[in-house]
Design a protein around this motif. Structure first.
Motif, PDB file in Angstrom:
ATOM      1  N   SER A 277      31.772  39.759  43.014  1.00 56.03           N
ATOM      2  CA  SER A 277      32.645  40.926  43.007  1.00 56.03           C
ATOM      3  C   SER A 277      33.142  41.236  41.600  1.00 56.03           C
ATOM      4  CB  SER A 277      33.828  40.709  43.943  1.00 56.03           C
ATOM      5  OG  SER A 277      34.795  39.913  43.297  1.00 56.03           O
ATOM      6  N   HIS A 278      33.255  40.226  40.804  1.00 53.49           N
ATOM      7  CA  HIS A 278      33.851  40.461  39.495  1.00 53.49           C
ATOM      8  C   HIS A 278      32.811  40.495  38.378  1.00 53.49           C
ATOM      9  CE1 HIS A 278      36.161  39.633  35.837  1.00 53.49           C
ATOM     10  NE2 HIS A 278      37.081  40.364  36.456  1.00 53.49           N
ATOM     11  N   ARG A 285      29.652  48.322  35.496  1.00 54.96           N
ATOM     12  CA  ARG A 285      30.625  49.371  35.193  1.00 54.96           C
ATOM     13  C   ARG A 285      30.471  49.841  33.761  1.00 54.96           C
ATOM     14  NH1 ARG A 285      34.724  46.622  35.820  1.00 54.96           N
ATOM     15  NH2 ARG A 285      34.903  46.339  33.579  1.00 54.96           N
ATOM     16  N   ASN A 289      29.995  53.580  32.585  1.00 54.60           N
ATOM     17  CA  ASN A 289      30.914  54.201  31.632  1.00 54.60           C
ATOM     18  C   ASN A 289      30.176  54.795  30.445  1.00 54.60           C
ATOM     19  OD1 ASN A 289      32.940  53.356  33.281  1.00 54.60           O
ATOM     20  ND2 ASN A 289      33.617  51.670  31.971  1.00 54.60           N
ATOM     21  N   TYR A 290      29.234  54.024  29.933  1.00 50.07           N
ATOM     22  CA  TYR A 290      28.546  54.488  28.723  1.00 50.07           C
ATOM     23  C   TYR A 290      27.562  55.610  29.035  1.00 50.07           C
ATOM     24  CZ  TYR A 290      30.934  51.354  25.634  1.00 50.07           C
ATOM     25  OH  TYR A 290      31.923  50.753  24.902  1.00 50.07           O
ATOM     26  N   LEU A 328      30.322  41.143  49.115  1.00 49.76           N
ATOM     27  CA  LEU A 328      31.672  40.559  49.120  1.00 49.76           C
ATOM     28  C   LEU A 328      32.331  40.770  50.478  1.00 49.76           C
ATOM     29  CD1 LEU A 328      34.084  39.285  47.597  1.00 49.76           C
ATOM     30  CD2 LEU A 328      34.823  41.599  47.088  1.00 49.76           C
ATOM     31  N   ARG A 332      33.489  37.979  53.356  1.00 52.23           N
ATOM     32  CA  ARG A 332      34.906  37.843  53.698  1.00 52.23           C
ATOM     33  C   ARG A 332      35.227  38.191  55.145  1.00 52.23           C
ATOM     34  NH1 ARG A 332      38.749  37.655  49.993  1.00 52.23           N
ATOM     35  NH2 ARG A 332      40.047  38.872  51.387  1.00 52.23           N
TER      36      ARG A 332
ATOM     37  N   ASN B  11      37.941  42.819  27.530  1.00 57.36           N
ATOM     38  CA  ASN B  11      36.649  43.506  27.466  1.00 57.36           C
ATOM     39  C   ASN B  11      36.754  44.726  26.556  1.00 57.36           C
ATOM     40  OD1 ASN B  11      34.379  45.122  27.954  1.00 57.36           O
ATOM     41  ND2 ASN B  11      34.164  44.356  30.053  1.00 57.36           N
ATOM     42  N   PHE B  13      34.453  46.795  25.583  1.00 56.52           N
ATOM     43  CA  PHE B  13      33.749  47.998  26.060  1.00 56.52           C
ATOM     44  C   PHE B  13      34.683  48.813  26.948  1.00 56.52           C
ATOM     45  CE2 PHE B  13      29.989  45.022  25.747  1.00 56.52           C
ATOM     46  CZ  PHE B  13      29.538  45.541  24.545  1.00 56.52           C
ATOM     47  N   ASP B  14      35.388  48.090  27.804  1.00 56.91           N
ATOM     48  CA  ASP B  14      36.331  48.769  28.699  1.00 56.91           C
ATOM     49  C   ASP B  14      37.470  49.396  27.902  1.00 56.91           C
ATOM     50  OD1 ASP B  14      34.872  48.171  30.890  1.00 56.91           O
ATOM     51  OD2 ASP B  14      36.174  46.558  31.629  1.00 56.91           O
ATOM     52  N   ASN B  60      41.469  39.002  34.916  1.00 58.45           N
ATOM     53  CA  ASN B  60      40.673  37.906  34.356  1.00 58.45           C
ATOM     54  C   ASN B  60      40.543  38.011  32.843  1.00 58.45           C
ATOM     55  OD1 ASN B  60      39.801  36.052  36.398  1.00 58.45           O
ATOM     56  ND2 ASN B  60      38.731  37.797  37.312  1.00 58.45           N
ATOM     57  N   THR B  90      41.736  46.435  37.029  1.00 57.12           N
ATOM     58  CA  THR B  90      40.856  45.261  37.069  1.00 57.12           C
ATOM     59  C   THR B  90      39.539  45.561  37.771  1.00 57.12           C
ATOM     60  OG1 THR B  90      40.647  43.087  38.130  1.00 57.12           O
ATOM     61  CG2 THR B  90      42.190  44.583  39.115  1.00 57.12           C
ATOM     62  N   THR B  91      38.570  44.710  37.536  1.00 59.36           N
ATOM     63  CA  THR B  91      37.284  44.835  38.217  1.00 59.36           C
ATOM     64  C   THR B  91      37.407  44.398  39.669  1.00 59.36           C
ATOM     65  OG1 THR B  91      36.310  44.055  36.180  1.00 59.36           O
ATOM     66  CG2 THR B  91      34.855  44.208  38.058  1.00 59.36           C
ATOM     67  N   SER B  92      38.368  43.500  39.906  1.00 61.66           N
ATOM     68  CA  SER B  92      38.410  42.840  41.210  1.00 61.66           C
ATOM     69  C   SER B  92      38.835  43.784  42.327  1.00 61.66           C
ATOM     70  CB  SER B  92      39.381  41.659  41.140  1.00 61.66           C
ATOM     71  OG  SER B  92      39.599  41.163  42.438  1.00 61.66           O
ATOM     72  N   ASN B  93      37.936  43.945  43.304  1.00 59.74           N
ATOM     73  CA  ASN B  93      38.367  44.648  44.519  1.00 59.74           C
ATOM     74  C   ASN B  93      38.589  43.632  45.632  1.00 59.74           C
ATOM     75  OD1 ASN B  93      35.714  43.981  44.900  1.00 59.74           O
ATOM     76  ND2 ASN B  93      34.979  46.086  44.651  1.00 59.74           N
ATOM     77  N   ASN B  94      38.855  42.391  45.200  1.00 64.18           N
ATOM     78  CA  ASN B  94      39.146  41.316  46.133  1.00 64.18           C
ATOM     79  C   ASN B  94      40.545  41.515  46.719  1.00 64.18           C
ATOM     80  OD1 ASN B  94      39.754  38.884  47.350  1.00 64.18           O
ATOM     81  ND2 ASN B  94      38.588  37.690  45.853  1.00 64.18           N
ATOM     82  N   PRO B  95      40.629  41.690  48.033  1.00 55.82           N
ATOM     83  CA  PRO B  95      41.944  41.935  48.649  1.00 55.82           C
ATOM     84  C   PRO B  95      42.972  40.847  48.329  1.00 55.82           C
ATOM     85  CG  PRO B  95      40.198  42.315  50.226  1.00 55.82           C
ATOM     86  CD  PRO B  95      39.556  41.725  49.018  1.00 55.82           C
ATOM     87  N   ASP B  96      42.482  39.612  48.093  1.00 52.46           N
ATOM     88  CA  ASP B  96      43.417  38.536  47.747  1.00 52.46           C
ATOM     89  C   ASP B  96      44.188  38.882  46.475  1.00 52.46           C
ATOM     90  OD1 ASP B  96      42.523  37.161  49.893  1.00 52.46           O
ATOM     91  OD2 ASP B  96      41.254  35.758  48.762  1.00 52.46           O
ATOM     92  N   ASP B  97      43.464  39.432  45.496  1.00 58.62           N
ATOM     93  CA  ASP B  97      44.120  39.794  44.244  1.00 58.62           C
ATOM     94  C   ASP B  97      45.107  40.927  44.467  1.00 58.62           C
ATOM     95  OD1 ASP B  97      42.907  37.914  42.673  1.00 58.62           O
ATOM     96  OD2 ASP B  97      41.197  39.181  42.145  1.00 58.62           O
ATOM     97  N   LYS B 113      38.757  49.226  38.164  1.00 62.88           N
ATOM     98  CA  LYS B 113      38.085  49.892  37.041  1.00 62.88           C
ATOM     99  C   LYS B 113      36.910  50.719  37.549  1.00 62.88           C
ATOM    100  CE  LYS B 113      39.059  46.292  33.629  1.00 62.88           C
ATOM    101  NZ  LYS B 113      38.436  45.246  32.791  1.00 62.88           N
ATOM    102  N   PRO B 114      36.476  51.730  36.891  1.00 63.56           N
ATOM    103  CA  PRO B 114      37.039  52.190  35.612  1.00 63.56           C
ATOM    104  C   PRO B 114      38.200  53.153  35.829  1.00 63.56           C
ATOM    105  CG  PRO B 114      35.123  53.485  36.154  1.00 63.56           C
ATOM    106  CD  PRO B 114      35.289  52.501  37.276  1.00 63.56           C
TER     107      PRO B 114
END
Lengths: 489, 128
Positions: A277-278, A285, A289-290, A328, A332, B11, B13-14, B60, B90-97, B113-114
């Protein structure tokens, strides 16, 4: 006066002999029968007159007759009260020639006419039968069985015991029980044995200790032992029933290992999903973006071909993004979910209204029968119906609006739901495959998808300990069925 | 227009892309970029008169991650908490986060993101 006394003594002796329950035979030195009581008449079915004066061998089966006078002489040479036969099996023979097992006690009797022997005979047919029955039961028991007396001497073993310990029966009978116990436990065992005989009761041996038995080849086996006290003519004995649990213990440890391995693998999988996921999404991404930057800053300078290529890159990264997200979500599924009361009519109607636009656009007809209320993971179950309904719409026939039926049956305590359509159907070779993750049967430009919907359904149904399958005929339609246990909390 | 926006993200680039979005949206000309939570805290402590209106915070990051940054941020003078809006980016689409942000009441939003012009203008309209 003296004569009377003798008569009285004779009378007393006679009536005593007549009243005992055993057959009594008086035999003289020459082996002639001097007297028999009533019980003897009954037991051997002779009349008194037929026996008195006859040789005692008349009551002995032919095959023992030859040696008997020798035994008889030996007894008279040193007469003493004792059992006859010294452990050999003894038999009597009736007037009709039938034989029966007996036990005989011998008593020398000194009289005016010289020494007689008083033989007291018991018919042990019933006891022998009972012993034989017991032996047969022990022999046919599925476990190894060992009968041990108070002194720890083995008196009976069955074939299973021979097999388990690697000894022959004759090697074990008469041996100390401790032969079968590994050295390190041997010292304490007689104490255990004595305390068992002190308060005998049927119980498992060892009270939670691991028990081991020693085989003839000195290898050890882990065992479970049940103890049963038995009252016999020879006193209290104990019947030990022994099960070899080496295999079971091995399997137990395999299961324990596999469980912990499974735990680790699950953790890894979760970790993997998180990384997916990360870490996988991040570079994707950046690409997106680019591309956008290039599109914004250099759009005018690009020719049409470059623009198309750029769009392809964009499309691919979007798709990859969606796949990673799907993976993901799949991993889950069911995590942190709680069993709740689920009104299936309600969730199906909610799904239908969520899909309202699609249903209208495609002119789909959905018939929903009465649905039950049961327990389950509501969010996940909603996802099952959403996937099955949108699949049914997606895989409709060209130019024929989809017609979908949803219902259930109560089958042997299970709820069996179905979602059926009249769509394109599925080839029989693919009926299993479609439930595997990322399995797709069609080209992208025919039917869009990620190959995740049915994998989700399968996982969700299996979370409920149910089954999912499809019945289908190409060109006729498909019927997706799944079962859920009808839980009542 | 905001005075300044801070991006806390390792990051580059981001950071480049997000700074570009912010500037194109004409929300502010002043974008402060910090690649670790430590650098960001250092800046906030030393530049008291020049603190940002809005912080976009990644989770992260090496050294000090987003959560640790939030813990330390909470220990700063409370003036910071009144003046700064923090948005997780963040990149994380983890529901825990996502659920974990509920532990930190200074976090206003959770965005994956983005950052796009649309999302950015939503955030600005909501809080400024």
């Amino acid at each position: 006066m003296g004569k009377n006394l003798i008569n009285l003594t004779e009378l007393t002796f006679q009536s005593m002999i007549e009243s005992v329950p055993n057959a009594i035979v008086l035999v003289n030195k020459e082996g002639r029968i001097a007297y028999i009581n009533n019980q003897t008449e009954k037991l051997f079915r002779y009349d008194r007159t037929e026996l008195v004066g006859q040789s005692i061998e008349i009551l002995i089966p032919e095959r023992f007759r030859k040696n008997h006078p020798n035994f008889r002489d030996m007894f008279f040479a040193s007469p003493s009260v004792r059992e006859m036969g010294a452990g050999r099996d003894l038999f009597g023979i009736r007037k009709d020639g039938t034989e029966f097992p007996v036990e005989i006690g011998l008593n020398p009797l000194i009289t005016a006419d010289g020494t007689l022997v008083l033989a007291s005979i018991i018919d042990i047919t019933e006891r022998k039968k009972a012993e034989e029955r017991f032996r047969l039961v022990v022999e046919s028991a599925p476990n190894a069985m060992v009968l041990v007396n108070k002194d720890g001497v083995i008196t009976l073993v069955n074939a299973q015991a021979e097999r388990l310990f690697g000894y022959k029966k004759k090697e074990l009978i008469g041996a100390q029980l401790e032969t079968l116990i590994p050295d390190r436990f041997r010292r304490k065992h007689p104490d255990h044995r004595n305390s068992f005989f002190a308060s005998p009761s049927a119980r498992a041996m060892g009270e939670g200790r691991d028990l081991y038995a020693l085989r003839k080849d000195k290898t050890e086996v882990q065992v479970e032992i049940g103890l049963n006290p038995i009252e016999t003519d020879e006193g209290q004995v104990v019947l030990a029933s022994i099960i070899d649990i080496t295999k079971r213990k091995e399997q137990e440890s395999i299961i324990i290992n596999q469980m912990s391995e499974l735990g680790i693998k699950n953790k890894e999988l979760e970790q993997f999903a998180y990384i997916a996921s990360h870490d996988l999404q991040e570079p994707l991404r950046t690409i997106s973006n680019y591309i956008q930057i290039i599109e914004e800053d250099y759009w005018e300078e690009m020719n049409d071909e470059t623009k198309t290529h750029l769009k392809t890159i964009h499309h691919s990264t979007d798709r990859m993004n969606a796949l990673v997200k799907a993976l993901l979500d799949f991993s889950r599924l069911g995590r942190n979910s709680k069993l709740t009361k689920v009104d299936f009519s309600k969730i199906v109607n909610e799904v239908i209204s969520d899909l309202e636009n699609l249903i209208k656009e495609t002119d789909t007809k959905i018939h929903v029968e009465d649905l039950p209320v049961s327990y389950g993971y509501e969010t996940e179950l909603r996802l099952v119906f959403q996937n099955l309904i949108s699949n049914a719409i997606k895989f409709r026939k060209d130019n024929v609006p989809a017609e979908i039926r949803i219902g259930y049956e109560n089958k042997e305590g299970q709820l069996q739901f179905f979602v059926s359509d009249e769509g394109i159907g599925i080839e029989s070779k693919n009926l299993e495959r479609i439930f595997h993750i990322f399995q797709r049967l069609h080209l992208d430009d025919q039917y869009e998808g990620y190959g995740i919907g049915l994998a989700n359904c399968k996982k969700i149904v299996e979370l409920h300990r149910g089954k999912i399958w499809v019945e289908s005929e190409v060109g006729k339609g498909s019927k997706f069925c799944f079962t859920l246990p009808n839980l009542k909390l | 227009m905001l005075n300044s926006i801070m991006l806390i993200d390792d990051n580059n680039f981001d950071n480049f892309y997000h700074e570009r979005i912010i500037k194109k949206s004409e929300i502010t000309d002043n974008v402060i970029t910090k690649r670790t939570g430590i650098e960001a805290l250092e800046y906030l402590k030393t530049q008291e008169n020049n603190i940002p209106d809005l912080i976009f915070l990644d989770i992260n990051m090496p050294g000090m991650n987003g959560w640790e940054f939030l813990e330390n941020f909470g220990k700063l003078n409370e003036v910071y908490r009144y003046q700064i809006i923090i948005v997780m980016l963040t990149t994380s689409n983890n529901p825990d986060d996502k659920n974990r942000t509920k532990e930190f009441d200074m976090v206003a939003e959770y965005i994956t993101k983005p950052l796009t012009k649309e999302v950015l203008s939503e955030v600005v309209n909501k809080f400024f």
